[in-house]
Design an enzyme around this catalytic site. Structure first.
Site, PDB file in Angstrom:
ATOM      1  N   SER A 195      -0.898   1.197   5.795  1.00  0.00           N
ATOM      2  CA  SER A 195      -0.545   0.186   7.075  1.00  0.00           C
ATOM      3  C   SER A 195      -2.654  -1.050   6.592  1.00  0.00           C
ATOM      4  O   SER A 195      -3.131  -0.661   6.083  1.00  0.00           O
ATOM      5  CB  SER A 195      -1.764   0.778   8.600  1.00  0.00           C
ATOM      6  OG  SER A 195      -1.723   0.396   9.160  1.00  0.00           O
ATOM      7  N   ASP A 196      -2.235  -1.688   7.308  1.00  0.00           N
ATOM      8  CA  ASP A 196      -3.184  -3.220   6.911  1.00  0.00           C
ATOM      9  C   ASP A 196      -3.801  -4.364   8.400  1.00  0.00           C
ATOM     10  O   ASP A 196      -3.115  -4.205   9.084  1.00  0.00           O
ATOM     11  CB  ASP A 196      -2.897  -3.955   6.051  1.00  0.00           C
ATOM     12  CG  ASP A 196      -3.880  -5.474   5.414  1.00  0.00           C
ATOM     13  OD1 ASP A 196      -4.793  -4.564   5.299  1.00  0.00           O
ATOM     14  OD2 ASP A 196      -4.171  -6.146   5.705  1.00  0.00           O
ATOM     15  N   THR A 197      -4.921  -3.987   8.757  1.00  0.00           N
ATOM     16  CA  THR A 197      -5.404  -5.366   9.494  1.00  0.00           C
ATOM     17  C   THR A 197      -6.396  -6.124   9.315  1.00  0.00           C
ATOM     18  O   THR A 197      -6.762  -6.028   8.399  1.00  0.00           O
ATOM     19  CB  THR A 197      -6.398  -4.173  10.176  1.00  0.00           C
ATOM     20  OG1 THR A 197      -5.631  -3.120  11.001  1.00  0.00           O
ATOM     21  CG2 THR A 197      -6.727  -4.849  11.804  1.00  0.00           C
ATOM     22  N   LYS A 208       0.671  -1.000   0.022  1.00  0.00           N
ATOM     23  CA  LYS A 208      -0.216  -0.091  -0.138  1.00  0.00           C
ATOM     24  C   LYS A 208       0.471   1.035   0.014  1.00  0.00           C
ATOM     25  O   LYS A 208       0.504   2.366  -0.957  1.00  0.00           O
ATOM     26  CB  LYS A 208      -0.888   0.296   1.487  1.00  0.00           C
ATOM     27  CG  LYS A 208      -1.553  -0.942   0.870  1.00  0.00           C
ATOM     28  CD  LYS A 208      -2.618  -1.041   2.294  1.00  0.00           C
ATOM     29  CE  LYS A 208      -3.880  -2.601   2.259  1.00  0.00           C
ATOM     30  NZ  LYS A 208      -5.146  -2.020   3.909  1.00  0.00           N
ATOM     31  N   GLY A 268      -0.705  -4.178  10.117  1.00  0.00           N
ATOM     32  CA  GLY A 268       0.572  -4.347  10.039  1.00  0.00           C
ATOM     33  C   GLY A 268       0.592  -2.097   9.761  1.00  0.00           C
ATOM     34  O   GLY A 268       0.015  -2.004   9.202  1.00  0.00           O
TER      35      GLY A 268
END
Length: 196
Positions: free
Chosen positions: A71-73, A55, A108
């Site tokens: 960011s990633d969840t 991203k 992350g």
């Protein structure tokens, strides 16, 4: 006064934007549109770090300088990744599975310095225990519309908070941007929030 490069948040998430704003950092938003398909062999922490980096990286291609944050969840129950629900039936399936159970949330973070190419990627994880939910409660929550764009079909910072019995770890990891981790990562790029 600010001697660090401009900060770009590569996220359309209002939650992440609000959290970053709360730190008092000036930033702009550029939404990254990536294919979020990852290898099924990846561990949860590898998934969120890979997607966070992708991203951020896609945004750096259009910039000559700046710090890009991606960011990633994801929500993980019994080793299975629960993403965003495809429809109300899918949201029900996830919430029914989470009911009365403990699961893990992984978020992350990737930071890339466009000018130097320096990159750092990390993650945080938190355990969340949901209360046992009746079908009536689940359907009422789905009817609120809140679950429909959330990993695991709930939002801990909204109505979903009433379904969470306890958390063990960082609350902001569950919201989608672990601020403690982010602050420490930023210091390594010359951005000090509290003169650490």
């Amino acid at each position: 006064m600010n001697s660090y490069p401009p900060i770009v948040l590569a996220s359309s998430s209002p939650r992440r934007q609000e959290l970053l704003k709360n730190l008092g950092l000036p930033f702009t938003i550029q939404v990254s549109d990536i294919d979020e398909t990852v290898s099924p062999d990846l561990k949860p922490e590898e998934i969120v770090q890979t997607l966070s980096f992708q991203k951020a990286e896609v945004i750096t291609r259009n910039l000559s300088f700046g710090l890009v944050i991606g960011s990633d969840t994801i929500v993980v129950l019994d080793g299975q990744v629960l993403g965003k629900p495809t429809d109300e039936q899918d949201a029900y399936r996830m919430l029914r599975a989470l009911s009365g159970r403990m699961h893990q949330v992984f978020t992350g973070i990737a930071i890339i310095d466009v000018a130097s190419g320096k990159a750092e990627v990390s993650y945080s994880s938190t355990y969340v225990t949901m209360e046992a939910m009746t079908d009536e409660t689940i359907y009422s929550y789905i009817a609120s519309g809140e679950p429909m764009d959330k990993a695991g079909s709930y939002a801990i910072q909204g109505l979903g908070a009433t379904l969470v019995q306890k958390i063990e770890g960082d609350y902001f990891t569950v919201v989608g941007l672990p601020l403690h981790l982010l602050a420490h990562m930023l210091t390594r790029f010359g951005v000090s929030l509290l003169n650490r």
